[in-house]
Design a protein around this motif. Structure first.
Motif, PDB file in Angstrom:
ATOM      1  N   GLY A 182       0.781  -1.225   0.000  1.00 12.85           N
ATOM      2  CA  GLY A 182       0.000   0.000   0.000  1.00 12.85           C
ATOM      3  C   GLY A 182       0.815   1.278   0.000  1.00 12.85           C
ATOM      4  O   GLY A 182       0.247   2.370  -0.111  1.00 12.85           O
ATOM      5  N   GLU A 183       2.133   1.174   0.091  1.00 16.52           N
ATOM      6  CA  GLU A 183       2.959   2.383   0.136  1.00 16.52           C
ATOM      7  C   GLU A 183       3.189   2.957  -1.262  1.00 16.52           C
ATOM      8  O   GLU A 183       3.114   2.248  -2.268  1.00 16.52           O
ATOM      9  N   THR A 184       3.492   4.240  -1.283  1.00 14.40           N
ATOM     10  CA  THR A 184       3.892   4.919  -2.512  1.00 14.40           C
ATOM     11  C   THR A 184       5.323   5.402  -2.338  1.00 14.40           C
ATOM     12  O   THR A 184       5.634   6.133  -1.397  1.00 14.40           O
ATOM     13  N   ILE A 185       6.197   4.964  -3.248  1.00 15.62           N
ATOM     14  CA  ILE A 185       7.614   5.285  -3.182  1.00 15.62           C
ATOM     15  C   ILE A 185       7.947   6.323  -4.245  1.00 15.62           C
ATOM     16  O   ILE A 185       7.577   6.162  -5.413  1.00 15.62           O
ATOM     17  N   LEU A 186       8.655   7.372  -3.860  1.00 11.19           N
ATOM     18  CA  LEU A 186       9.153   8.336  -4.846  1.00 11.19           C
ATOM     19  C   LEU A 186      10.636   8.087  -5.054  1.00 11.19           C
ATOM     20  O   LEU A 186      11.386   7.886  -4.096  1.00 11.19           O
ATOM     21  N   LYS A 202       1.612  12.722  -1.321  1.00 13.96           N
ATOM     22  CA  LYS A 202       1.118  11.400  -1.708  1.00 13.96           C
ATOM     23  C   LYS A 202       2.150  10.296  -1.451  1.00 13.96           C
ATOM     24  O   LYS A 202       1.885   9.126  -1.692  1.00 13.96           O
ATOM     25  N   VAL A 203       3.324  10.683  -0.963  1.00  7.85           N
ATOM     26  CA  VAL A 203       4.451   9.771  -0.858  1.00  7.85           C
ATOM     27  C   VAL A 203       4.609   9.261   0.574  1.00  7.85           C
ATOM     28  O   VAL A 203       4.402  10.001   1.532  1.00  7.85           O
ATOM     29  N   ASP A 204       4.976   7.976   0.709  1.00  5.76           N
ATOM     30  CA  ASP A 204       5.285   7.410   2.021  1.00  5.76           C
ATOM     31  C   ASP A 204       6.785   7.383   2.292  1.00  5.76           C
ATOM     32  O   ASP A 204       7.220   7.489   3.431  1.00  5.76           O
ATOM     33  N   MET A 205       7.553   7.224   1.233  1.00  2.00           N
ATOM     34  CA  MET A 205       9.005   7.113   1.383  1.00  2.00           C
ATOM     35  C   MET A 205       9.702   7.538   0.097  1.00  2.00           C
ATOM     36  O   MET A 205       9.181   7.326  -0.994  1.00  2.00           O
ATOM     37  N   VAL A 206      10.884   8.149   0.245  1.00  2.00           N
ATOM     38  CA  VAL A 206      11.727   8.487  -0.897  1.00  2.00           C
ATOM     39  C   VAL A 206      12.937   7.553  -0.875  1.00  2.00           C
ATOM     40  O   VAL A 206      13.589   7.395   0.159  1.00  2.00           O
ATOM     41  N   ILE A 207      13.215   6.898  -2.001  1.00  2.00           N
ATOM     42  CA  ILE A 207      14.398   6.051  -2.117  1.00  2.00           C
ATOM     43  C   ILE A 207      15.218   6.520  -3.312  1.00  2.00           C
ATOM     44  O   ILE A 207      14.705   6.600  -4.433  1.00  2.00           O
ATOM     45  N   VAL A 208      16.477   6.840  -3.068  1.00  2.00           N
ATOM     46  CA  VAL A 208      17.370   7.277  -4.144  1.00  2.00           C
ATOM     47  C   VAL A 208      18.667   6.480  -4.081  1.00  2.00           C
ATOM     48  O   VAL A 208      18.984   5.861  -3.063  1.00  2.00           O
ATOM     49  N   LEU A 229      16.152  -2.943  -6.475  1.00  2.00           N
ATOM     50  CA  LEU A 229      15.465  -3.071  -5.189  1.00  2.00           C
ATOM     51  C   LEU A 229      13.951  -3.085  -5.375  1.00  2.00           C
ATOM     52  O   LEU A 229      13.251  -3.978  -4.861  1.00  2.00           O
ATOM     53  N   LEU A 230      13.422  -2.132  -6.114  1.00  3.85           N
ATOM     54  CA  LEU A 230      11.976  -2.054  -6.330  1.00  3.85           C
ATOM     55  C   LEU A 230      11.483  -3.244  -7.155  1.00  3.85           C
ATOM     56  O   LEU A 230      10.401  -3.789  -6.891  1.00  3.85           O
ATOM     57  N   GLY A 231      12.283  -3.644  -8.136  1.00 11.56           N
ATOM     58  CA  GLY A 231      11.894  -4.779  -8.958  1.00 11.56           C
ATOM     59  C   GLY A 231      11.804  -6.073  -8.170  1.00 11.56           C
ATOM     60  O   GLY A 231      10.857  -6.850  -8.334  1.00 11.56           O
ATOM     61  N   ARG A 232      12.752  -6.302  -7.280  1.00 12.00           N
ATOM     62  CA  ARG A 232      12.729  -7.517  -6.460  1.00 12.00           C
ATOM     63  C   ARG A 232      11.601  -7.476  -5.434  1.00 12.00           C
ATOM     64  O   ARG A 232      11.025  -8.518  -5.089  1.00 12.00           O
ATOM     65  N   ASP A 278       7.833 -15.461   0.486  1.00 12.27           N
ATOM     66  CA  ASP A 278       7.545 -14.041   0.686  1.00 12.27           C
ATOM     67  C   ASP A 278       6.793 -13.539  -0.549  1.00 12.27           C
ATOM     68  O   ASP A 278       7.341 -13.517  -1.654  1.00 12.27           O
ATOM     69  N   ASP A 279       5.540 -13.163  -0.380  1.00 13.95           N
ATOM     70  CA  ASP A 279       4.720 -12.715  -1.500  1.00 13.95           C
ATOM     71  C   ASP A 279       5.192 -11.361  -2.031  1.00 13.95           C
ATOM     72  O   ASP A 279       5.845 -10.589  -1.320  1.00 13.95           O
ATOM     73  N   PRO A 280       4.848 -11.038  -3.285  1.00 12.89           N
ATOM     74  CA  PRO A 280       5.194  -9.721  -3.821  1.00 12.89           C
ATOM     75  C   PRO A 280       4.584  -8.607  -2.977  1.00 12.89           C
ATOM     76  O   PRO A 280       3.506  -8.764  -2.407  1.00 12.89           O
ATOM     77  N   ILE A 281       5.290  -7.514  -2.891  1.00  9.81           N
ATOM     78  CA  ILE A 281       4.783  -6.351  -2.159  1.00  9.81           C
ATOM     79  C   ILE A 281       4.011  -5.488  -3.149  1.00  9.81           C
ATOM     80  O   ILE A 281       4.492  -5.200  -4.253  1.00  9.81           O
ATOM     81  N   ARG A 282       2.828  -5.076  -2.762  1.00 10.48           N
ATOM     82  CA  ARG A 282       1.982  -4.257  -3.635  1.00 10.48           C
ATOM     83  C   ARG A 282       2.193  -2.789  -3.274  1.00 10.48           C
ATOM     84  O   ARG A 282       1.737  -2.320  -2.226  1.00 10.48           O
ATOM     85  N   PHE A 283       2.870  -2.078  -4.147  1.00  8.47           N
ATOM     86  CA  PHE A 283       3.186  -0.673  -3.888  1.00  8.47           C
ATOM     87  C   PHE A 283       3.138   0.105  -5.201  1.00  8.47           C
ATOM     88  O   PHE A 283       3.083  -0.485  -6.289  1.00  8.47           O
ATOM     89  N   LYS A 284       3.159   1.416  -5.089  1.00 15.57           N
ATOM     90  CA  LYS A 284       3.177   2.289  -6.260  1.00 15.57           C
ATOM     91  C   LYS A 284       4.473   3.101  -6.266  1.00 15.57           C
ATOM     92  O   LYS A 284       5.099   3.296  -5.227  1.00 15.57           O
ATOM     93  N   VAL A 285       4.823   3.578  -7.435  1.00 17.04           N
ATOM     94  CA  VAL A 285       6.049   4.373  -7.580  1.00 17.04           C
ATOM     95  C   VAL A 285       5.737   5.677  -8.300  1.00 17.04           C
ATOM     96  O   VAL A 285       5.044   5.680  -9.322  1.00 17.04           O
ATOM     97  N   ILE A 286       6.216   6.766  -7.722  1.00 20.60           N
ATOM     98  CA  ILE A 286       6.226   8.046  -8.424  1.00 20.60           C
ATOM     99  C   ILE A 286       7.660   8.298  -8.851  1.00 20.60           C
ATOM    100  O   ILE A 286       8.558   8.386  -8.008  1.00 20.60           O
ATOM    101  N   TYR A 287       7.889   8.358 -10.134  1.00 17.22           N
ATOM    102  CA  TYR A 287       9.247   8.498 -10.665  1.00 17.22           C
ATOM    103  C   TYR A 287       9.461   9.927 -11.175  1.00 17.22           C
ATOM    104  O   TYR A 287       8.853  10.339 -12.155  1.00 17.22           O
TER     105      TYR A 287
END
Length: 308
Positions: free
Chosen positions: A112-116, A189-195, A127-130, A142-151
């Motif tokens: 349910g998270e949204t990652i920017l 709209k973002v839960d976490m930023v990963i760079v 990381l996001l692909g795995r 370990d089931d796939p994680i259901r999340f969204k990405v803002i790129y």
């Protein structure tokens, strides 16, 4: 670039005729300096060469076949071959770091998270692909994680970004693309930023693509986690005092007067260095590295230990 530098040094050692420890160290230092002079931005490269030199010194200090240090001439040829074999293994492990980061990092992404993200990082893409895949760890699935990405797209890195975006969408991850100028608008709209990062500095900060620091500031202002995915071979002794303390001119700010064009100064395409900026450790919540997850202060301690 750090891996390329390490592989270049291993190749030089393999082709050389050095016969002593002192000659070996001198050769590595000389070739490291040549590599650094060959590129405009040598920060990441220097982190790789320094790490390899540290590895080299530690290896040469190991006891030889007769229980003596390897500085004796009698043991040197054996040690040199051992060093080359282990050096290639060292480089291969560095190449595999992205996969280990993916394993360490996927547990920090939740349903349910949204990652920017921003900057075209292949480490972040892996990381996001795995995280979007099902994993069988032997004793549990370990089931796939259901999340969204803002790129957030940097035009200078559009090709790299599009590859990551296409790969994520192919795995069923919903991806929205925005210009970098819309990051502030989207942050709520973002839960976490990963760079990713080009280099990790001695104080636990990062040197990354130009615009990363602005995103880190926006994340902190909006109380969002700012996470850096970076391989351990990018850790190094660089310690910039500010945005203009890299040892080279990026040409981003170009004052003009008269009837010249009013558009911003564009970095020449032929340059070997894409523009970068420095993000202080105060803005980083967590590092996901290939060996473990760390805080900026823990990164700083690791770098100090590396330098000893």
């Amino acid at each position: 670039m750090p891996i390329a530098a390490i592989e270049a040094l291993i190749e030089v050692l393999g082709q050389s005729q050095v016969a002593t420890v002192a000659e070996t160290i001198d050769l590595v230092e000389t070739q490291s300096a040549k590599l650094q002079c060959a590129v405009t931005n040598s920060i990441a490269l220097s982190h790789g060469t320094h790490l390899f030199r540290q590895y080299l010194v530690m290896s040469l200090k190991q006891p030889g076949p007769e229980g003596k240090e390897t500085s004796t001439q009698k043991n040197f040829d054996i040690v040199r071959q051992h060093l080359l074999r282990n050096g290639r293994l060292f480089a291969q492990r560095a190449k595999n770091a992205r996969e280990r980061i993916a394993v360490n990092g996927r547990r920090h992404i939740h349903d349910g998270e949204t990652i920017l993200t921003y900057g075209g990082s292949r480490v972040v893409g892996t990381l996001l692909g795995r995280a979007a895949e099902k994993h069988d760890f032997g004793h549990f699935v370990d089931d796939p994680i259901r999340f969204k990405v803002i790129y957030a797209i940097d035009p200078a890195l559009e090709t790299e970004s599009n590859k990551v975006i296409a790969a994520l969408r192919a795995k069923g991850v919903p991806v929205a693309t925005i210009p970098a100028t819309a990051v502030s608008y989207a942050m709520s709209k973002v839960d976490m930023v990963i760079v990713g990062a080009d280099a990790v500095t001695a104080n636990g900060g990062i040197i990354a693509r130009l615009g990363t620091f602005q995103i880190a500031q926006l994340a902190k202002e909006n109380k969002k986690q700012f996470v850096v995915a970076a391989e351990q071979h990018k850790f190094g002794k660089t310690f910039p005092c500010g945005q203009f303390d890299y040892g080279f001119d990026q040409g981003v700010i170009d004052f003009r007067a008269g009837s010249t064009s009013t558009s911003y100064n564009k970095i020449p395409k032929e340059t070997l260095a894409k523009p970068i900026d420095y993000t202080k450790p105060d803005y980083v919540n967590m590092f996901i590295a290939d060996h473990k997850v760390l805080t900026p202060s823990e990164v700083a301690k690791e770098v100090i230990d590396m330098l000893l």
